[in-house]
Write an enzyme that holds these catalytic residues in place. Structure first.
Site, mmCIF file in Angstrom:
data_model
loop_
_atom_site.group_PDB
_atom_site.id
_atom_site.type_symbol
_atom_site.label_atom_id
_atom_site.label_comp_id
_atom_site.label_asym_id
_atom_site.label_seq_id
_atom_site.Cartn_x
_atom_site.Cartn_y
_atom_site.Cartn_z
ATOM 1 N N ARG A 69 0.829 -1.213 0.000
ATOM 2 C CA ARG A 69 0.000 0.000 0.000
ATOM 3 C C ARG A 69 0.865 1.266 0.000
ATOM 4 O O ARG A 69 0.526 2.264 -0.631
ATOM 5 C CB ARG A 69 -0.924 0.036 1.221
ATOM 6 C CG ARG A 69 -1.639 -1.246 1.486
ATOM 7 C CD ARG A 69 -3.136 -1.161 1.464
ATOM 8 N NE ARG A 69 -3.726 -2.309 2.131
ATOM 9 C CZ ARG A 69 -3.669 -3.553 1.667
ATOM 10 N NH1 ARG A 69 -3.008 -3.801 0.546
ATOM 11 N NH2 ARG A 69 -4.244 -4.556 2.315
ATOM 12 N N HIS A 73 0.534 4.360 -2.537
ATOM 13 C CA HIS A 73 0.281 5.728 -2.064
ATOM 14 C C HIS A 73 1.410 6.668 -2.468
ATOM 15 O O HIS A 73 1.178 7.850 -2.720
ATOM 16 C CB HIS A 73 0.104 5.734 -0.540
ATOM 17 C CG HIS A 73 -1.223 5.212 -0.099
ATOM 18 N ND1 HIS A 73 -1.945 5.770 0.944
ATOM 19 C CD2 HIS A 73 -1.985 4.186 -0.540
ATOM 20 C CE1 HIS A 73 -3.085 5.104 1.110
ATOM 21 N NE2 HIS A 73 -3.120 4.133 0.227
ATOM 22 N N ASP A 74 2.629 6.163 -2.528
ATOM 23 C CA ASP A 74 3.760 6.977 -2.951
ATOM 24 C C ASP A 74 3.607 7.356 -4.417
ATOM 25 O O ASP A 74 3.736 8.533 -4.784
ATOM 26 C CB ASP A 74 5.073 6.208 -2.744
ATOM 27 C CG ASP A 74 6.296 7.030 -3.113
ATOM 28 O OD1 ASP A 74 6.340 8.236 -2.764
ATOM 29 O OD2 ASP A 74 7.224 6.477 -3.733
ATOM 30 N N VAL A 77 1.035 10.104 -5.574
ATOM 31 C CA VAL A 77 1.268 11.486 -5.139
ATOM 32 C C VAL A 77 2.646 11.927 -5.634
ATOM 33 O O VAL A 77 3.674 11.471 -5.139
ATOM 34 C CB VAL A 77 1.207 11.614 -3.604
ATOM 35 C CG1 VAL A 77 1.424 13.059 -3.175
ATOM 36 C CG2 VAL A 77 -0.137 11.117 -3.092
ATOM 37 N N SER A 83 8.598 10.013 -1.648
ATOM 38 C CA SER A 83 8.202 11.157 -0.812
ATOM 39 C C SER A 83 7.341 10.729 0.369
ATOM 40 O O SER A 83 7.277 11.425 1.383
ATOM 41 C CB SER A 83 7.474 12.208 -1.657
ATOM 42 O OG SER A 83 6.419 11.628 -2.395
ATOM 43 N N GLU A 92 3.797 13.931 3.587
ATOM 44 C CA GLU A 92 2.800 13.022 3.016
ATOM 45 C C GLU A 92 2.329 11.963 4.008
ATOM 46 O O GLU A 92 1.155 11.626 4.062
ATOM 47 C CB GLU A 92 3.373 12.310 1.786
ATOM 48 C CG GLU A 92 3.240 13.078 0.497
ATOM 49 C CD GLU A 92 3.834 12.316 -0.668
ATOM 50 O OE1 GLU A 92 3.595 11.098 -0.793
ATOM 51 O OE2 GLU A 92 4.573 12.945 -1.458
ATOM 52 N N HIS A 195 -5.692 -5.952 -2.370
ATOM 53 C CA HIS A 195 -6.404 -6.087 -1.094
ATOM 54 C C HIS A 195 -6.612 -7.550 -0.715
ATOM 55 O O HIS A 195 -7.225 -7.838 0.304
ATOM 56 C CB HIS A 195 -7.750 -5.359 -1.150
ATOM 57 C CG HIS A 195 -7.618 -3.864 -1.091
ATOM 58 N ND1 HIS A 195 -8.690 -3.012 -1.284
ATOM 59 C CD2 HIS A 195 -6.547 -3.072 -0.857
ATOM 60 C CE1 HIS A 195 -8.269 -1.758 -1.179
ATOM 61 N NE2 HIS A 195 -6.979 -1.774 -0.920
ATOM 62 N N THR A 196 -6.091 -8.453 -1.529
ATOM 63 C CA THR A 196 -6.127 -9.869 -1.172
ATOM 64 C C THR A 196 -5.272 -10.151 0.062
ATOM 65 O O THR A 196 -5.410 -11.195 0.693
ATOM 66 C CB THR A 196 -5.666 -10.755 -2.347
ATOM 67 O OG1 THR A 196 -5.748 -12.122 -1.961
ATOM 68 C CG2 THR A 196 -4.230 -10.464 -2.733
ATOM 69 N N ASP A 247 -9.688 -9.627 2.813
ATOM 70 C CA ASP A 247 -9.997 -10.832 2.044
ATOM 71 C C ASP A 247 -10.328 -11.945 3.029
ATOM 72 O O ASP A 247 -9.454 -12.689 3.475
ATOM 73 C CB ASP A 247 -8.793 -11.206 1.172
ATOM 74 C CG ASP A 247 -9.068 -12.384 0.249
ATOM 75 O OD1 ASP A 247 -10.215 -12.867 0.225
ATOM 76 O OD2 ASP A 247 -8.127 -12.816 -0.451
ATOM 77 N N ASP A 255 -3.825 -14.254 -3.581
ATOM 78 C CA ASP A 255 -4.557 -15.149 -4.474
ATOM 79 C C ASP A 255 -5.815 -14.466 -5.003
ATOM 80 O O ASP A 255 -5.994 -13.264 -4.820
ATOM 81 C CB ASP A 255 -4.907 -16.453 -3.738
ATOM 82 C CG ASP A 255 -5.659 -16.212 -2.423
ATOM 83 O OD1 ASP A 255 -6.315 -15.150 -2.295
ATOM 84 O OD2 ASP A 255 -5.580 -17.068 -1.522
#
Length: 331
Positions: A69, A73-74, A77, A83, A92, A195-196, A247, A255
């Site tokens: 994540r 997110h890096d 932005v 950053s 940030e 998001h698994t 998940d 998966d």
């Protein structure tokens, strides 16, 4: 004469093929980044990052989704410039979407080890890109080659994080934000498929369980047999910081179970479940599930491709930016 003619044609075909290959590689890897960038200047860089991620994951499995994540997110932005790693007021990492990110200590650890053998060579942005790949690997996902050669940014402002995709946004809003970064609808479904692995805090989805859109009732897209389980995990007016698997049943395995959960109305975040209810994204979920009548896609393979595209968003290369000595501070 005929031999010379066909020989010339063959040469032309070879040249055209080479040019197409170069163009394709440039499109995939981006200007200035390439696989094996540190093969001569710091040949141990990638193995150090991988062993560091593996070591931290063994003691704390939450660092894998955290690093994945963090890289996302890096990149969204000001591009993939590290950053997000800068600490301090107004940076940030202090922006609301970033306050619960984890795994900074893994990057700092890897950087310290790399600096000991190759001082001033490997960027923090590259370490984060490699760590994201290795986070998928330790959770039993497929690996991919990461193009490197990024340099670190010199700006980190919390106010710039406002364009990150949000958990309540429509699919159209998500697609617009991805398109602005050169990513298409398939990339959207694929990358959100990350998001698994990992969890979400109750505060980001509990509104779906009790009073969705001020209706006084739960979100109708939630499976009715799953709803009581979520309500037990996240009681009304309960602890909003409690973590729940994104998940269900496969929190630490990279998966396609995540997509199965979407099909069954068991998506945790509102924005995730919308990938099934919106026709433009549903088709890719169906393809990853290999449903009859749909051309199948291999999630692990496509995830690597989309990650390479994402990891080259607005990168700094050449003499732009810097190579930080410490990832959490500008030089």
């Amino acid at each position: 004469m005929a031999y010379n003619y066909y020989n010339s044609i063959n040469k032309m075909v070879t040249i055209i093929f080479f040019l197409v290959l170069v163009i394709d590689v440039t499109m995939v890897f981006g200007q200035g980044t390439r696989v094996g960038f540190y093969s001569r200047t710091c040949p141990r860089a990638e193995s150090i990052v991988q062993s560091t991620v593996r070591s931290h994951f063994q003691s704390d499995p939450t660092v894998a989704p955290g690093l994945l994540r963090m890289h996302f997110h890096d990149c969204f932005v000001q591009g993939c410039d590290g950053s997000i790693l800068i600490s301090g007021a107004g940076t940030e990492r202090t922006a609301p979407p970033n306050t619960l990110l984890r795994g900074y200590e893994v990057i700092d650890d890897a950087k310290q080890q790399i600096e000991a053998v190759c001082p001033g060579v490997v960027s923090c942005a590259d370490i984060l890109a490699l760590a994201a790949r290795d986070s998928v690997l330790v959770t039993k996902g497929l690996t991919w080659s990461v193009p490197t050669g990024r340099r670190d940014g010199r700006v980190s402002r919390a106010s710039d994080a406002s364009n990150l995709p949000g958990f309540t946004e429509s699919v159209d809003a998500q697609k617009q934000k991805f398109a602005a970064k050169g990513l298409n609808t398939q990339d959207l479904v694929t990358l959100v498929g990350g998001h698994t692995i990992g969890t979400s805090a109750c505060q980001f989805f509990s509104y779906r369980l009790y009073n969705f859109n001020s209706t006084g009732a739960p979100d109708p897209s939630i499976d009715s047999t799953f709803l009581p389980q979520l309500q037990a995990l996240c009681p009304q007016n309960g602890d909003g910081s409690k973590r729940v698997a994104l998940d269900t049943g496969s929190v630490n395995n990279f998966d396609t179970s995540y997509f199965s959960n979407l099909r069954n109305g068991r998506g945790i975040l509102e924005s995730d479940q919308k990938l099934w209810t919106d026709a433009s994204t549903k088709v890719f979920v169906q393809r990853y599930l290999g449903l009859r009548g749909f051309l199948g896609l291999r999630f692990g393979l496509e995830f690597g491709k989309s990650m390479v595209k994402m990891s080259n968003i607005e990168v700094l290369t050449g003499t732009n930016g810097e190579i930080r000595k410490v990832c959490s501070a500008f030089n």
